[in-house]
Motif scaffolding. Structure first.
Motif, PDB file in Angstrom:
ATOM      1  N   TRP A 271       9.444  56.630 -39.808  1.00 46.03           N
ATOM      2  CA  TRP A 271       9.774  57.847 -40.558  1.00 46.03           C
ATOM      3  C   TRP A 271       9.120  57.836 -41.919  1.00 46.03           C
ATOM      4  O   TRP A 271       8.677  58.880 -42.412  1.00 46.03           O
ATOM      5  CB  TRP A 271      11.289  58.023 -40.690  1.00 46.03           C
ATOM      6  N   ALA A 272       9.029  56.660 -42.532  1.00 48.26           N
ATOM      7  CA  ALA A 272       8.363  56.582 -43.850  1.00 48.26           C
ATOM      8  C   ALA A 272       6.922  57.062 -43.711  1.00 48.26           C
ATOM      9  O   ALA A 272       6.439  57.872 -44.521  1.00 48.26           O
ATOM     10  CB  ALA A 272       8.416  55.147 -44.377  1.00 48.26           C
ATOM     11  N   ASN A 273       6.231  56.594 -42.671  1.00 47.02           N
ATOM     12  CA  ASN A 273       4.827  56.997 -42.490  1.00 47.02           C
ATOM     13  C   ASN A 273       4.692  58.474 -42.142  1.00 47.02           C
ATOM     14  O   ASN A 273       3.763  59.142 -42.581  1.00 47.02           O
ATOM     15  CB  ASN A 273       4.172  56.140 -41.399  1.00 47.02           C
ATOM     16  N   GLU A 274       5.627  58.982 -41.328  1.00 48.65           N
ATOM     17  CA  GLU A 274       5.554  60.401 -40.931  1.00 48.65           C
ATOM     18  C   GLU A 274       5.815  61.306 -42.137  1.00 48.65           C
ATOM     19  O   GLU A 274       5.201  62.366 -42.279  1.00 48.65           O
ATOM     20  CB  GLU A 274       6.592  60.720 -39.847  1.00 48.65           C
ATOM     21  N   LEU A 275       6.763  60.883 -42.991  1.00 50.79           N
ATOM     22  CA  LEU A 275       7.183  61.771 -44.080  1.00 50.79           C
ATOM     23  C   LEU A 275       6.318  61.635 -45.322  1.00 50.79           C
ATOM     24  O   LEU A 275       6.265  62.563 -46.143  1.00 50.79           O
ATOM     25  CB  LEU A 275       8.651  61.486 -44.443  1.00 50.79           C
ATOM     26  N   GLU A 276       5.641  60.511 -45.459  1.00 49.97           N
ATOM     27  CA  GLU A 276       4.885  60.256 -46.694  1.00 49.97           C
ATOM     28  C   GLU A 276       3.915  61.383 -47.060  1.00 49.97           C
ATOM     29  O   GLU A 276       3.876  61.813 -48.220  1.00 49.97           O
ATOM     30  CB  GLU A 276       4.166  58.899 -46.555  1.00 49.97           C
ATOM     31  N   PRO A 277       3.161  61.946 -46.110  1.00 50.99           N
ATOM     32  CA  PRO A 277       2.212  63.002 -46.504  1.00 50.99           C
ATOM     33  C   PRO A 277       2.890  64.323 -46.881  1.00 50.99           C
ATOM     34  O   PRO A 277       2.271  65.156 -47.538  1.00 50.99           O
ATOM     35  CB  PRO A 277       1.357  63.218 -45.248  1.00 50.99           C
ATOM     36  N   MET A 278       4.121  64.548 -46.469  1.00 53.99           N
ATOM     37  CA  MET A 278       4.724  65.866 -46.690  1.00 53.99           C
ATOM     38  C   MET A 278       5.876  65.877 -47.697  1.00 53.99           C
ATOM     39  O   MET A 278       6.137  66.901 -48.330  1.00 53.99           O
ATOM     40  CB  MET A 278       5.201  66.456 -45.354  1.00 53.99           C
ATOM     41  N   ALA A 279       6.543  64.743 -47.868  1.00 52.05           N
ATOM     42  CA  ALA A 279       7.682  64.713 -48.802  1.00 52.05           C
ATOM     43  C   ALA A 279       7.159  64.575 -50.228  1.00 52.05           C
ATOM     44  O   ALA A 279       6.011  64.179 -50.449  1.00 52.05           O
ATOM     45  CB  ALA A 279       8.592  63.543 -48.456  1.00 52.05           C
ATOM     46  N   LYS A 280       8.011  64.909 -51.213  1.00 50.97           N
ATOM     47  CA  LYS A 280       7.591  64.728 -52.607  1.00 50.97           C
ATOM     48  C   LYS A 280       7.545  63.228 -52.916  1.00 50.97           C
ATOM     49  O   LYS A 280       6.630  62.749 -53.577  1.00 50.97           O
ATOM     50  CB  LYS A 280       8.589  65.449 -53.526  1.00 50.97           C
TER      51      LYS A 280
END
Ligand code: FAD
Length: 341
Positions: free
Chosen positions: A169-178
């Motif tokens: 989840w960290a890798n999936e969210l890294e490009p889109m989360a603040k």
């Protein structure tokens, strides 16, 4: 569902990747097949990571969980197995005539010549955040799984955990989360090396050895606005504002129907000891997927597929000792002549 007194050749317990592929393969071997699944939907554990990208299934380009479930269900229905959803198997008995009598929590009876246990580690119950009252935020911004990545766009996200899920989840969210902060009580992560390395090289903020010690509600009390992160050794606290908290602390699976070792099934560390042909210690009962334990077990989807095929072949030989050891090349099956690609 009305009581079904038909005796099936194969009854598969569990509708995850192992069970679904076994249902397909069993049809290919011309066996009358039933699947019993506790949840109301098929797909097994993949349901907890529907939005995650799956990279390691042979022949498939990176695919998300939902897509893989849908393809598995399509494939499993090729030979129209009977599917019983929302029923938890609670007991298995061998009757005097050698057939199996399977009982579920809905007081339904199922009958079968053979059984394939494809229960994974059992019915999944997610380990919860051990903070009193935290459950009230489960309807707002405390998540135990991610069903919609978009809701985290431009958000400050804290992820607690150090296994595959937390890293993924960290890798999936890294490009889109603040921002993404991963909090883990150990310095080492249990995820795949490549994905751990990717996370470490990214902008993900990694806090170890830390654990979430408390959560602070927003003024209206409806969501978490701050987490207290405590250092696991020196107990120093760090306060972090957040828009969302994702907790991946693993599962406390329920495999209780194996607790009394029905029919002498050998259970070791909550898995079933099997032969390389996926035979359990009870004749006529086979296992496939995460539940099985043998020297070459790979508790991954690809491993589940192979074991499902082996278990079905073993079930076929149990019923028809003179049958071929494995299915003919799949394109020879008449059913495929009616299926277009
Ligand atoms: C977060 C996460 C990410 C993962 N990512 C990947 C990945 O990228 N690639 C990969 O290859 N693998 C991945 N895995 C592992 C993969 O999901 C498992 O190896 C796979 O699901 C095992 O399939 P299975 O059919 O053996 O068990 P499961 O998928 O666990 O299915 C078992 C099914 O049996 C049912 N069941 C259990 N007990 C009973 C009962 N008594 N009665 C009726 N039904 C019952 C359960 O409800 C469940 O639906 C991941 C796992 C997790 C948790």
């Amino acid at each position: 569902m009305v009581q079904d007194n038909t005796c099936y050749d194969v009854t598969i317990i569990g509708g995850g990747p192992a069970g679904l592929y076994a249902a397909f393969y069993s049809g290919m071997r011309d066996l009358k097949t039933k699947v019993i699944e506790h949840e109301k939907e098929l797909g097994g554990k993949i349901n907890v990571y529907k939005e995650k990208t799956i990279w390691d299934v042979g022949g498939l380009p990176p695919t998300n969980g939902s897509q893989l479930i849908s393809q598995l269900i399509d494939q499993s229905s090729t030979f129209r197995p009977t599917i019983a959803l929302g029923e938890q198997v609670v007991d298995i008995q061998r009757m005097n005539n050698g057939l199996f009598h399977i009982t579920t929590n809905k007081n339904r009876n199922h009958y079968s010549k053979t059984i394939i246990l494809a229960t994974g580690y059992g019915i999944l119950r997610q380990a919860k955040l051990n903070i009193e009252g935290a459950e009230v935020f489960e309807t707002s911004n405390l998540h135990y799984t991610v069903t919609n990545l978009e809701q985290f766009r431009q958000k400050h996200v804290v992820i607690s955990g150090g296994g595959n899920s937390a890293v993924d989840w960290a890798n999936e969210l890294e490009p889109m989360a603040k921002s993404v902060t991963v909090v883990h009580r150990r310095d080492q992560f249990g995820g795949h090396e490549t994905f751990v390395a990717r996370m470490r090289q990214s902008s993900v903020d990694i806090l170890t050895p830390y654990a979430i010690d408390d959560v602070k509600a927003s003024p209206d009390g409806c969501c978490i606005e701050q987490v207290t992160l405590k250092h696991c050794e020196n107990e120093q606290c760090h306060f972090q504002e957040t828009d969302a908290v994702i907790v991946n602390h693993g599962y406390q699976p329920d495999l209780s129907f194996l607790d009394h070792h029905p029919l002498g099934l050998q259970v070791e560390e909550r898995r079933l000891r099997t032969s390389p042909q996926m035979e359990t210690s009870a004749s006529g009962i086979f296992a496939a997927g995460d539940i099985s334990n043998h020297s070459s077990s790979i508790p991954l989807i690809a491993g589940a597929f192979t074991e499902a095929g082996l278990a079905v072949n073993a079930a076929k030989l149990y019923i028809h000792p003179n049958a071929a050891r494995y299915a003919r090349v799949s394109s020879h099956n008449d059913r495929f002549k009616t299926t277009t690609v």
